[in-house]
Design an enzyme around this catalytic site. Structure first.
Site, short mmCIF file in Angstrom:
data_model
loop_
_atom_site.label_atom_id
_atom_site.label_comp_id
_atom_site.label_asym_id
_atom_site.label_seq_id
_atom_site.Cartn_x
_atom_site.Cartn_y
_atom_site.Cartn_z
N ARG A 93 -19.54 37.50 -7.55
CA ARG A 93 -18.87 36.18 -7.55
C ARG A 93 -18.63 35.70 -8.98
N PHE A 132 -14.42 34.10 -20.98
CA PHE A 132 -14.26 32.70 -21.37
C PHE A 132 -15.36 32.35 -22.36
N PRO A 137 -24.50 30.10 -29.67
CA PRO A 137 -25.93 30.40 -29.73
C PRO A 137 -26.81 29.18 -29.97
N TRP A 165 -23.77 34.50 -24.34
CA TRP A 165 -23.90 34.52 -22.88
C TRP A 165 -22.55 34.56 -22.19
N ILE A 166 -21.69 35.45 -22.61
CA ILE A 166 -20.32 35.43 -22.08
C ILE A 166 -20.14 36.50 -20.99
N ARG A 246 -17.11 25.53 -11.24
CA ARG A 246 -18.28 24.90 -10.61
C ARG A 246 -18.03 24.66 -9.12
N ARG A 271 -42.50 40.82 12.28
CA ARG A 271 -43.80 40.95 11.61
C ARG A 271 -44.88 40.29 12.47
N GLY A 343 -45.97 40.70 0.12
CA GLY A 343 -45.79 41.72 -0.93
C GLY A 343 -44.42 42.35 -0.87
N GLU A 366 -22.68 27.14 -16.26
CA GLU A 366 -21.71 26.14 -15.76
C GLU A 366 -22.33 24.75 -15.72
P1 TGC Z 1 -17.05 13.78 -22.34
O1 TGC Z 1 -16.82 12.65 -23.29
O2 TGC Z 1 -17.73 13.53 -21.05
O3 TGC Z 1 -15.65 14.48 -22.02
C1 TGC Z 1 -14.75 14.89 -23.02
C2 TGC Z 1 -13.37 14.90 -22.40
O4 TGC Z 1 -13.33 15.82 -21.29
C3 TGC Z 1 -13.05 15.11 -20.06
N1 TGC Z 1 -13.93 15.69 -19.04
C4 TGC Z 1 -13.53 16.50 -18.09
N2 TGC Z 1 -12.32 16.94 -17.76
C5 TGC Z 1 -12.24 17.78 -16.72
N3 TGC Z 1 -13.30 18.22 -16.01
C6 TGC Z 1 -14.54 17.80 -16.33
N4 TGC Z 1 -15.61 18.26 -15.67
C7 TGC Z 1 -14.70 16.91 -17.41
N5 TGC Z 1 -15.76 16.30 -17.98
C8 TGC Z 1 -15.28 15.56 -18.98
C9 TGC Z 1 -13.35 13.67 -20.35
O5 TGC Z 1 -12.60 12.81 -19.52
C10 TGC Z 1 -12.95 13.56 -21.80
O6 TGC Z 1 -11.52 13.51 -21.85
P2 TGC Z 1 -10.77 12.64 -22.99
O7 TGC Z 1 -9.32 12.74 -22.64
O8 TGC Z 1 -11.33 11.26 -22.87
O9 TGC Z 1 -11.12 13.30 -24.29
O10 TGC Z 1 -17.80 14.93 -23.13
P3 TGC Z 1 -19.30 15.02 -23.61
O11 TGC Z 1 -19.30 15.64 -24.96
O12 TGC Z 1 -20.00 13.70 -23.40
O13 TGC Z 1 -19.95 16.12 -22.65
C11 TGC Z 1 -20.18 15.90 -21.34
C12 TGC Z 1 -20.98 17.07 -20.74
C13 TGC Z 1 -22.40 17.12 -21.26
C14 TGC Z 1 -21.00 16.82 -19.23
C15 TGC Z 1 -20.28 18.41 -21.04
O14 TGC Z 1 -20.39 18.74 -22.39
C16 TGC Z 1 -20.81 19.56 -20.21
O15 TGC Z 1 -20.37 19.76 -19.08
N6 TGC Z 1 -21.78 20.37 -20.75
C17 TGC Z 1 -22.22 21.59 -20.10
C18 TGC Z 1 -21.49 22.78 -20.68
C19 TGC Z 1 -21.25 23.85 -19.67
O16 TGC Z 1 -21.24 23.66 -18.47
N7 TGC Z 1 -20.95 25.04 -20.14
C20 TGC Z 1 -20.58 26.13 -19.29
C21 TGC Z 1 -20.04 27.29 -20.10
S1 TGC Z 1 -19.09 28.44 -19.16
C22 TGC Z 1 -20.18 29.19 -18.17
O17 TGC Z 1 -21.32 28.90 -18.06
C23 TGC Z 1 -19.59 30.27 -17.35
S2 TGC Z 1 -20.68 31.08 -16.33
C24 TGC Z 1 -19.55 31.73 -15.31
C25 TGC Z 1 -20.03 32.78 -14.39
O18 TGC Z 1 -20.51 33.85 -14.83
O19 TGC Z 1 -19.83 32.57 -13.14
P1 FAD Z 2 -29.37 24.54 -23.88
O1 FAD Z 2 -28.11 23.77 -23.93
O2 FAD Z 2 -30.05 24.85 -25.18
O3 FAD Z 2 -30.40 23.78 -22.94
C1 FAD Z 2 -31.81 24.07 -22.94
C2 FAD Z 2 -32.52 23.09 -21.99
O4 FAD Z 2 -32.33 21.76 -22.45
C3 FAD Z 2 -31.96 23.14 -20.56
O5 FAD Z 2 -33.01 23.02 -19.66
C4 FAD Z 2 -31.09 21.89 -20.51
O6 FAD Z 2 -30.93 21.38 -19.19
C5 FAD Z 2 -31.88 20.93 -21.39
N1 FAD Z 2 -31.06 19.84 -21.93
C6 FAD Z 2 -29.90 19.96 -22.61
N2 FAD Z 2 -29.45 18.73 -22.95
C7 FAD Z 2 -30.33 17.82 -22.46
C8 FAD Z 2 -30.42 16.40 -22.48
N3 FAD Z 2 -29.48 15.64 -23.05
N4 FAD Z 2 -31.47 15.82 -21.87
C9 FAD Z 2 -32.44 16.57 -21.29
N5 FAD Z 2 -32.41 17.92 -21.24
C10 FAD Z 2 -31.36 18.53 -21.80
N6 FAD Z 2 -21.05 30.45 -21.20
C11 FAD Z 2 -19.72 30.64 -21.45
O7 FAD Z 2 -19.13 29.95 -22.26
N7 FAD Z 2 -19.04 31.62 -20.80
C12 FAD Z 2 -19.62 32.44 -19.89
O8 FAD Z 2 -18.95 33.31 -19.31
C13 FAD Z 2 -21.02 32.27 -19.63
N8 FAD Z 2 -21.66 33.12 -18.78
C14 FAD Z 2 -23.03 33.04 -18.68
C15 FAD Z 2 -23.71 34.02 -17.94
C16 FAD Z 2 -25.10 33.99 -17.87
C17 FAD Z 2 -25.83 35.07 -17.14
C18 FAD Z 2 -25.83 32.93 -18.48
C19 FAD Z 2 -27.32 32.86 -18.38
C20 FAD Z 2 -25.15 31.96 -19.18
C21 FAD Z 2 -23.75 32.01 -19.31
N9 FAD Z 2 -23.05 31.09 -20.09
C22 FAD Z 2 -21.71 31.25 -20.33
C23 FAD Z 2 -23.78 30.09 -20.85
C24 FAD Z 2 -24.27 28.90 -20.03
O9 FAD Z 2 -23.22 28.06 -19.69
C25 FAD Z 2 -25.33 28.18 -20.86
O10 FAD Z 2 -26.48 29.01 -20.85
C26 FAD Z 2 -25.66 26.81 -20.33
O11 FAD Z 2 -24.55 25.95 -20.45
C27 FAD Z 2 -26.86 26.19 -21.06
O12 FAD Z 2 -26.73 26.31 -22.44
P2 FAD Z 2 -27.94 26.93 -23.30
O13 FAD Z 2 -28.31 28.22 -22.68
O14 FAD Z 2 -27.53 26.97 -24.73
O15 FAD Z 2 -29.14 25.92 -23.09
#
Ligand code: TGC
Ligand code: FAD
Length: 386
Positions: A93, A132, A137, A165-166, A246, A271, A343, A366
Site C-alpha cells: 500500500r 516524494f 534528517p 526516510w523516503i 493520509r 486452540r 508464543g 504521514e
Molecule cells: P500551516 O500553517 O498549518 O499550513 C501551511 C499552509 O498549508 C495549508 N495546509 C494544508 N493544505 C492542504 N492540506 C493540508 N493537510 C494542509 N495543512 C495545512 C495551510 O492552509 C497553509 O496554507 P497558506 O495558504 O495559509 O500558506 O503549517 P504549519 O507549519 O503550522 O504545520 C502544520 C503541521 C504540523 C500540521 C504540518 O507541518 C504537518 O502536517 N506536519 C507533519 C509532516 C508530515 O506529515 N510529513 C509526512 C512526510 S511524507 C510521508 O511520510 C510519506 S510516507 C508514505 C508511505 O510510505 O505510504
Molecule cells: P520527529 O518530527 O523528530 O518527531 C519525534 C517525536 O516528537 C514524535 O513522537 C512526534 O510526534 C513528537 N513531536 C513532534 N512535534 C511535537 C510537538 N509539537 N509536540 C509534541 N510532540 C511532538 N517522509 C517523506 O517525506 N517521504 C516519504 O516517502 C516517507 N516515507 C517514510 C517511510 C517510513 C518507513 C518512515 C518510518 C517514515 C517515512 N517518512 C517519509 C518520514 C515520516 O513522515 C516522518 O518520520 C514523520 O513525519 C515524523 O518525523 P520524524 O521521524 O523526523 O520525527
C-alpha cells in the site's frame, strides 16, 4: 443470517457496483499474488518489484487522477484499493500511496502540461517509479523548518540538502523534492542519475521490510526550470499531497486490522486450553468483540470521509482524525492479536506480528499521532499548539 465478522455493518452493501468491482479485483490480486510471497519478502527485506506491472495493469497507479492513462476512479475506490492492498502488507500500500498520491498527484495538480505528458502515462503504466522528498534528517514533523534549498543560477536552479526516510527512494526514476527558495517552498522533479543526486537505501529496519526506504542527498544538483512545478509555492503544496495520501492510509490500515482479526477468529476457535476452545472464554470474546467494534467504527469513518471527499467537502482536520483513529485502531488490534496467539504470535507463520511491525511506521509517517491530535486540537480551539 450470520453477519460477516469483518464487515458487521455491511459497508460492502453501501458501495456502488464499480466500487465493489474495484475491491474484488484488488482483493483477488492480493490473494493470488501478494499473500503467497509477502512474508518471505518481509523476512528477506525485499520489495516485490515484480508486482508493479500487475498493480499498473489493474489501474491502481494514480487511480483517482483523470487523463494521462489514469483510471479516474472516485475517492472511495481509492480507499478500497488501499484497504485491500494493506490487507496484504502495508509496504505494498505504501508503494501505491507514494506513487499515486505523493508523486503523480503533485505533477497532475501543479505540473506543467509538458511535465504531465512526460511523467504521468509512464507512471500509470508502472514504467516510471516516483518518490516524494519532504522529511529531513533534523525533524519531519515540522517541514516548514526546511533546510534543503534551491537557488536560481541563470535559467537553472541549484539544489542542496538531504531528505530522510523516503519510500521508494532507491528504486525511483524520479523524485518530487520540496525545497526552500527565496519565494518559499517549491517542488522540483529530480530525475534519477542527475549529477550530484544520490538515493541510498536504509537497510536496517524492523518495519516495512517489504518496502524500500531511502535517504536522498543533493550536492549542487542542477535542475532546469522545466523541472520545477509551476503551480504551487508554499507549504500547502506538499501538505495538500499528504491529505491525499493520509486519506488512503485511513482506509488502508483497516485491511491490516481485518487480516489480523480474521486469523485470530480461526485460531481462537481451534486452540483448546483448559478443555475448551480459546474462543469460549469471556475475556477472549470481549477482546475479539472490541476489535470488531473498532474495525466497524473505522470502516464507517472511512466511508463517510470518502463521501465527503467525493463531494469535494473533505477538510484536512477530518483526514487527521481518521488517520489518527484508524492507525491507532489497527496497531492496537495487531498487538492484541499477537498477544492472543501466545508464543505463535512471534512466528512468521502468523500475520499479526508483521502487520504490527509495519503499523509502527504507518502510525508515524504521514504525520505522527501527536501531529494529528494537535491538528484536531487546533481545529477545535483555534489555538496553534505545535
Ligand atoms: P500551516 O500553517 O498549518 O499550513 C501551511 C499552509 O498549508 C495549508 N495546509 C494544508 N493544505 C492542504 N492540506 C493540508 N493537510 C494542509 N495543512 C495545512 C495551510 O492552509 C497553509 O496554507 P497558506 O495558504 O495559509 O500558506 O503549517 P504549519 O507549519 O503550522 O504545520 C502544520 C503541521 C504540523 C500540521 C504540518 O507541518 C504537518 O502536517 N506536519 C507533519 C509532516 C508530515 O506529515 N510529513 C509526512 C512526510 S511524507 C510521508 O511520510 C510519506 S510516507 C508514505 C508511505 O510510505 O505510504
Ligand atoms: P520527529 O518530527 O523528530 O518527531 C519525534 C517525536 O516528537 C514524535 O513522537 C512526534 O510526534 C513528537 N513531536 C513532534 N512535534 C511535537 C510537538 N509539537 N509536540 C509534541 N510532540 C511532538 N517522509 C517523506 O517525506 N517521504 C516519504 O516517502 C516517507 N516515507 C517514510 C517511510 C517510513 C518507513 C518512515 C518510518 C517514515 C517515512 N517518512 C517519509 C518520514 C515520516 O513522515 C516522518 O518520520 C514523520 O513525519 C515524523 O518525523 P520524524 O521521524 O523526523 O520525527
Amino acid at each position: 443470517m450470520a453477519l460477516n465478522p469483518l464487515d458487521l455493518y455491511d459497508v460492502a452493501g453501501a458501495l456502488t457496483e464499480e466500487e465493489r468491482m474495484v475491491r474484488e479485483s484488488v482483493g483477488r490480486l492480493v490473494d493470488d499474488k501478494v499473500l503467497p510471497i509477502i512474508q518471505e519478502c518481509f523476512e528477506k527485506h525485499r520489495f516485490p518489484r515484480e508486482l508493479v506491472p500487475e498493480l499498473a495493469a489493474l489501474g491502481l497507479l494514480g487511480s483517482s487522477l483523470e487523463g494521462y492513462g489514469c483510471a479516474g476512479l472516485n475517492a472511495i475506490s481509492y480507499g478500497l484499493i488501499c484497504q485491500e492492498l494493506e490487507r496484504g502488507d502495508s509496504g505494498i500500500r505504501s508503494f501505491v500511496s507514494v506513487q499515486s498520491s505523493l508523486c503523480m498527484y503533485p505533477i497532475h495538480a501543479y505540473g506543467s502540461e509538458e511535465q504531465k505528458q512526460r511523467y504521468l502515462p509512464g507512471m500509470a503504466r508502472g514504467e516510471l517509479i516516483g518518490c516524494f522528498g519532504l522529511t529531513e534528517p533534523h525533524g519531519g514533523s515540522d517541514p516548514a523548518n526546511m533546510k534543503t534549498h534551491a537557488k536560481r543560477r541563470g535559467k537553472d536552479w541549484v539544489l542542496n540538502g538531504a531528505k530522510m526516510w523516503i519510500t521508494n527512494g532507491a528504486i525511483a526514476d524520479l523524485a518530487v523534492v520540496w525545497a526552500m527558495t527565496e519565494e518559499g517552498i517549491r517542488g522540483f522533479i529530480v530525475d534519477k542519475g542527475t549529477s550530484g543526486f544520490a538515493a541510498p537505501e536504509i537497510e536496517r529496519k524492523f518495519s516495512l521490510r517489504a518496502s524500500v526506504t531511502s535517504a536522498l542527498y543533493f550536492d549542487n544538483v542542477v535542475i532546469p526550470e522545466t523541472h520545477v512545478l509551476p503551480g504551487v509555492v508554499g507549504l500547502k503544496g506538499p501538505l495538500s499531497c499528504l491529505t491525499q495520501a493520509r486519506f488512503g492510509i485511513a482506509w488502508g490500515v483497516i485491511g491490516a486490522a481485518q487480516a489480523c482479526l480474521a486469523q485470530l477468529l480461526d485460531y481462537s476457535r481451534s486452540r483448546v486450553l483448559f478443555g475448551r476452545p480459546l474462543a469460549q472464554n469471556q475475556t477472549i470474546q470481549i477482546r475479539l468483540a472490541d476489535m470488531a467494534r473498532r474495525i466497524t467504527t473505522a470502516q464507517l469513518l472511512a466511508l463517510q470521509l470518502g463521501r465527503l471527499k467525493d463531494a469535494g467537502r473533505m477538510q484536512p482536520s477530518q483526514v487527521s482524525l481518521a488517520k489518527w483513529n484508524n492507525c491507532r485502531m489497527a496497531l492496537d488490534i495487531a498487538r492484541d492479536c499477537r498477544d492472543m496467539l501466545g508464543g505463535s504470535g512471534i512466528s512468521a507463520e502468523y500475520v499479526p506480528v508483521r502487520h504490527m511491525l509495519n503499523l509502527e511506521s504507518v502510525i508515524t509517517y504521514e504525520g505522527t499521532e501527536t501531529i494529528h491530535q494537535l491538528t484536531l486540537g487546533r481545529e477545535l480551539t483555534g489555538f496553534n499548539a505545535f
